[in-house]
Design an enzyme around this catalytic site. Sequence first.
Site, PDB file in Angstrom:
ATOM      1  N   ARG A   5       0.838  -1.213   0.000  1.00 24.70           N
ATOM      2  CA  ARG A   5       0.000   0.000   0.000  1.00 24.70           C
ATOM      3  C   ARG A   5       0.870   1.259   0.000  1.00 24.70           C
ATOM      4  O   ARG A   5       0.485   2.293  -0.524  1.00 24.70           O
ATOM      5  CB  ARG A   5      -0.975  -0.011   1.178  1.00 24.70           C
ATOM      6  CG  ARG A   5      -0.314   0.019   2.535  1.00 24.70           C
ATOM      7  CD  ARG A   5      -1.335   0.046   3.664  1.00 24.70           C
ATOM      8  NE  ARG A   5      -0.700  -0.229   4.937  1.00 24.70           N
ATOM      9  CZ  ARG A   5      -0.926   0.436   6.061  1.00 24.70           C
ATOM     10  NH1 ARG A   5      -1.796   1.417   6.079  1.00 24.70           N
ATOM     11  NH2 ARG A   5      -0.315   0.122   7.172  1.00 24.70           N
ATOM     12  N   SER A  19      -4.853   5.205   5.768  1.00 20.34           N
ATOM     13  CA  SER A  19      -4.639   3.754   5.707  1.00 20.34           C
ATOM     14  C   SER A  19      -4.390   3.277   4.282  1.00 20.34           C
ATOM     15  O   SER A  19      -3.575   2.405   4.034  1.00 20.34           O
ATOM     16  CB  SER A  19      -5.855   3.009   6.267  1.00 20.34           C
ATOM     17  OG  SER A  19      -6.038   3.319   7.626  1.00 20.34           O
ATOM     18  N   GLU A  34     -18.793   3.544   0.689  1.00 20.07           N
ATOM     19  CA  GLU A  34     -18.037   2.811  -0.327  1.00 20.07           C
ATOM     20  C   GLU A  34     -18.865   2.546  -1.585  1.00 20.07           C
ATOM     21  O   GLU A  34     -18.333   2.566  -2.712  1.00 20.07           O
ATOM     22  CB  GLU A  34     -17.543   1.475   0.245  1.00 20.07           C
ATOM     23  CG  GLU A  34     -16.573   1.624   1.419  1.00 20.07           C
ATOM     24  CD  GLU A  34     -17.253   1.896   2.759  1.00 20.07           C
ATOM     25  OE1 GLU A  34     -18.507   1.814   2.832  1.00 20.07           O
ATOM     26  OE2 GLU A  34     -16.540   2.189   3.737  1.00 20.07           O
ATOM     27  N   PHE A  58     -14.304  -3.748   2.153  1.00 16.89           N
ATOM     28  CA  PHE A  58     -15.386  -2.842   1.758  1.00 16.89           C
ATOM     29  C   PHE A  58     -15.361  -2.521   0.260  1.00 16.89           C
ATOM     30  O   PHE A  58     -16.410  -2.329  -0.343  1.00 16.89           O
ATOM     31  CB  PHE A  58     -15.319  -1.571   2.597  1.00 16.89           C
ATOM     32  CG  PHE A  58     -15.198  -1.862   4.070  1.00 16.89           C
ATOM     33  CD1 PHE A  58     -16.086  -2.737   4.686  1.00 16.89           C
ATOM     34  CD2 PHE A  58     -14.190  -1.299   4.843  1.00 16.89           C
ATOM     35  CE1 PHE A  58     -15.969  -3.042   6.042  1.00 16.89           C
ATOM     36  CE2 PHE A  58     -14.070  -1.592   6.193  1.00 16.89           C
ATOM     37  CZ  PHE A  58     -14.959  -2.466   6.801  1.00 16.89           C
ATOM     38  N   HIS A  85      -5.272  -3.655   2.816  1.00 17.51           N
ATOM     39  CA  HIS A  85      -5.675  -4.453   3.975  1.00 17.51           C
ATOM     40  C   HIS A  85      -6.407  -5.728   3.585  1.00 17.51           C
ATOM     41  O   HIS A  85      -7.405  -6.100   4.180  1.00 17.51           O
ATOM     42  CB  HIS A  85      -6.531  -3.620   4.944  1.00 17.51           C
ATOM     43  CG  HIS A  85      -5.795  -2.474   5.581  1.00 17.51           C
ATOM     44  ND1 HIS A  85      -5.285  -1.425   4.863  1.00 17.51           N
ATOM     45  CD2 HIS A  85      -5.473  -2.235   6.871  1.00 17.51           C
ATOM     46  CE1 HIS A  85      -4.688  -0.573   5.689  1.00 17.51           C
ATOM     47  NE2 HIS A  85      -4.782  -1.037   6.900  1.00 17.51           N
ATOM     48  N   ASP A 143      -7.591  -6.129  14.067  1.00 18.27           N
ATOM     49  CA  ASP A 143      -8.973  -5.695  13.815  1.00 18.27           C
ATOM     50  C   ASP A 143      -9.935  -6.875  13.759  1.00 18.27           C
ATOM     51  O   ASP A 143     -11.123  -6.731  14.012  1.00 18.27           O
ATOM     52  CB  ASP A 143      -9.061  -4.887  12.520  1.00 18.27           C
ATOM     53  CG  ASP A 143      -8.807  -3.397  12.764  1.00 18.27           C
ATOM     54  OD1 ASP A 143      -8.744  -2.986  13.942  1.00 18.27           O
ATOM     55  OD2 ASP A 143      -8.675  -2.650  11.775  1.00 18.27           O
ATOM     56  N   ARG A 201      -1.539  -4.636   4.193  1.00 18.16           N
ATOM     57  CA  ARG A 201      -1.324  -3.675   5.264  1.00 18.16           C
ATOM     58  C   ARG A 201       0.123  -3.711   5.749  1.00 18.16           C
ATOM     59  O   ARG A 201       0.736  -2.676   5.981  1.00 18.16           O
ATOM     60  CB  ARG A 201      -2.253  -3.997   6.435  1.00 18.16           C
ATOM     61  CG  ARG A 201      -1.924  -3.176   7.660  1.00 18.16           C
ATOM     62  CD  ARG A 201      -2.689  -3.636   8.902  1.00 18.16           C
ATOM     63  NE  ARG A 201      -2.203  -2.897  10.048  1.00 18.16           N
ATOM     64  CZ  ARG A 201      -1.931  -3.441  11.237  1.00 18.16           C
ATOM     65  NH1 ARG A 201      -2.110  -4.723  11.433  1.00 18.16           N
ATOM     66  NH2 ARG A 201      -1.483  -2.703  12.220  1.00 18.16           N
TER      67      ARG A 201
HETATM   68  C1  LIG Z   1     -18.131  -0.088   6.060  1.00 24.65           C
HETATM   69  C2  LIG Z   1     -16.920   0.439   6.741  1.00 24.65           C
HETATM   70  N1  LIG Z   1     -16.142   1.328   6.090  1.00 24.65           N
HETATM   71  C3  LIG Z   1     -15.024   1.789   6.670  1.00 24.65           C
HETATM   72  C4  LIG Z   1     -14.653   1.374   7.913  1.00 24.65           C
HETATM   73  C5  LIG Z   1     -13.371   1.866   8.548  1.00 24.65           C
HETATM   74  N2  LIG Z   1     -13.652   2.780   9.654  1.00 24.65           N
HETATM   75  C6  LIG Z   1     -13.638   2.382  10.944  1.00 24.65           C
HETATM   76  S1  LIG Z   1     -14.050   3.593  12.023  1.00 24.65           S
HETATM   77  C7  LIG Z   1     -14.245   4.711  10.765  1.00 24.65           C
HETATM   78  C8  LIG Z   1     -14.637   6.119  11.073  1.00 24.65           C
HETATM   79  C9  LIG Z   1     -15.876   6.175  11.891  1.00 24.65           C
HETATM   80  O1  LIG Z   1     -16.249   7.483  12.187  1.00 24.65           O
HETATM   81  P1  LIG Z   1     -17.499   7.720  13.123  1.00 24.65           P
HETATM   82  O2  LIG Z   1     -18.650   6.944  12.643  1.00 24.65           O
HETATM   83  O3  LIG Z   1     -17.703   9.184  13.237  1.00 24.65           O
HETATM   84  O4  LIG Z   1     -17.036   7.063  14.492  1.00 24.65           O
HETATM   85  P2  LIG Z   1     -16.390   7.733  15.787  1.00 24.65           P
HETATM   86  O5  LIG Z   1     -16.020   9.150  15.487  1.00 24.65           O
HETATM   87  O6  LIG Z   1     -17.437   7.662  16.825  1.00 24.65           O
HETATM   88  O7  LIG Z   1     -15.204   6.891  16.138  1.00 24.65           O
HETATM   89  C10 LIG Z   1     -13.993   4.103   9.518  1.00 24.65           C
HETATM   90  C11 LIG Z   1     -14.045   4.796   8.233  1.00 24.65           C
HETATM   91  C12 LIG Z   1     -15.488   0.427   8.554  1.00 24.65           C
HETATM   92  N3  LIG Z   1     -15.200  -0.076   9.767  1.00 24.65           N
HETATM   93  N4  LIG Z   1     -16.611   0.000   7.957  1.00 24.65           N
END
Ligand SMILES: Cc1ncc(C[n+]2csc(CCOP(=O)(O)OP(=O)(O)O)c2C)c(N)n1
Lengths: 273, 313
Positions: free
Chosen positions: B10, B37, B58, B83, B109, B117, B167
């Site tokens: 990556r 990432s 996505e 995703f 990843h 994870d 990753r």
């Molecule tokens: C479908 C999906 N896309 C991307 C991710 C990667 N990811 C994990 S947390 C996150 C950000 C989440 O932000 P938010 O919903 O605002 O959560 P918080 O600020 O409460 O941590 C992402 C993009 C994922 N887990 N699932």
Amino acid sequence: MKTAAELNMIARDIRIDALRGIHAAGSGHPGGSFSVTDILTALYFGVMNVDPADPCMEGRDRLVLSKGHAAPALYATLAHRGFFDPEEMLSLRHMGSFLQGHPDMHKCPGVEISTGSLGQGFSAAVGMAIADKLDKKDRRTFVVTGDGELQEGIIWEAALQAAKYGLDNLIAVVDWNNLQIDGVVDTVKKVAPVDAKFAAFGWEVFNVDGHDMQALLDTFEKALKVSGKPVCIVAKTVKGKGVSFMENQAGWHGKAPNDEQLAQALKELGGEM
Amino acid sequence: MADVKKTATREAYGKFLVEYGAEREDLIVMSADLSGSNKTDGFEKAYPERFIECGISEQDMMAEAAGIALSGHVVAASSFAMFAAGRAYEIVRNSIAHTKANVKVCATHGGITVGEDGATHQTFEDIALMRVLPDMKVIVPADAVSTKILMKQEFDTDGPAYFRLGRSGVPEIYIEGSDAASQLKVGKAYEIMEGNDVAIIANGIMVAAAMEAAMELRERGVKARVIDMHTVKPIDEDAIIRAAEECGHIVTAEEHSVIGGLGSAVAEVTAQKCPCRITMVGQHDCFGESGKPAELLKKYGMTAEDIVKAALQ
Ligand SMILES: Cc1ncc(C[n+]2csc(CCOP(=O)(O)OP(=O)(O)O)c2C)c(N)n1
Ligand SMILES: [Mg+2]
């Protein structure tokens, strides 16, 4: 019934154990765990009908952590509620642990459904609430989502469905910290105004300070009285709440503290090494 | 291979985007809240006006990517493999593959080396999902240098493609400017080590493991041919047929389910053209879990040792 002050003390312990777990794991998500801690504490200690001795108790309330990356907060909450020993937090994310990086319903008692892929938990919760209506089960389903998570279209598809079925047995809480991984939610892809959006989708909406324990308890009480439609509680929160150097920092979304940072954080939270 | 330099594929992708962006002004890069990432943040810094942030959407990203590509751009759309290939699958199929849009789905990843994870983030299905799509090329580079070389070729070619990137850091296999590197071609397998006793066909992180296994096998008097099958689609049938005919036993090694991935692709060729015994190293029809990448590779049977065992079977 515990007082808000007592719940605040519990929330403090939950933050401490969540962070100790993340530190021991060397990875994990402190920011979103700390923004949601007070919400989970209010729910598990002041609102929900659950029994740690019988996690699958008939008629229990159910909670879906749709923002599954906040697993450390959920695990520490379940631990302090009596589902398992808080010391287990140190096995977080380790090979063979029941405390997986994201909640696994087949491994961790008290986890109703496995989550981690954002958006899906929200729909699954709608499904649970529909099933309870069909089965005439008098209990509630709670679902907690991130604000960035609201960018997933599936959320809004399910929101329409929840309104269609008048799911007054469903309460969604949005952890409104205005941060996601790539930065500020308003900039990355604005979702605000969330309250007006859910209202337009046919939901009853409440706004609350997500770190004011009494206000949270009061809001849940009001939410439980709503009839005929689903409820969305927009909880204004601070990502990384409780640790000065983590607060409002997108960089602390998914990073473990080093030894020094852990010591500093525990000091601020009022815990010991 | 402890002292070899390690770089994640990556990382190489991120560098490639910045370089290629200078060359092609029509390159658009898209992110779904994972620019750090996915390593697309370097491109964002260099060319903010050509970087489209989609947020955590996505499916929306992939359909938007199709729209942008069909308007005359080459688009790199990135997320985690789970995703990009999983969540957005039907959109990639209908809006990107079926339309032949010039979208390069660059997924990071992939596989079990996602590590801590856990199961919801470790995908062993993405190659299978992408491989069945008509017109979709599927590329799984083994190291940083081959990532850049194969990307350059593929981005210079019109049409949809799926890149599966990792990753964690992987050892350097190809040296920039070397003869080996110059022979890398999309759709053409590269024979890294010669041998006729058994053929190990690998891609991604398993190429380094295959080389290590071949070294071990050599000590035991078994000469293994090691083939880097970086392109799973279109697959190099000739290389597979030769391996089957000359070695008589093929071991496939992939960081992916043995159902539907590289092993299956190889078996589809041998079954129809030159039946040959195949032993598959990969994820055996189960989900993963949290753990350190090395621990997980060991538990789920995707190490050099597992390849040696398979080769000696
Ligand atoms: C479908 C999906 N896309 C991307 C991710 C990667 N990811 C994990 S947390 C996150 C950000 C989440 O932000 P938010 O919903 O605002 O959560 P918080 O600020 O409460 O941590 C992402 C993009 C994922 N887990 N699932
Ligand atoms: Mg957020």
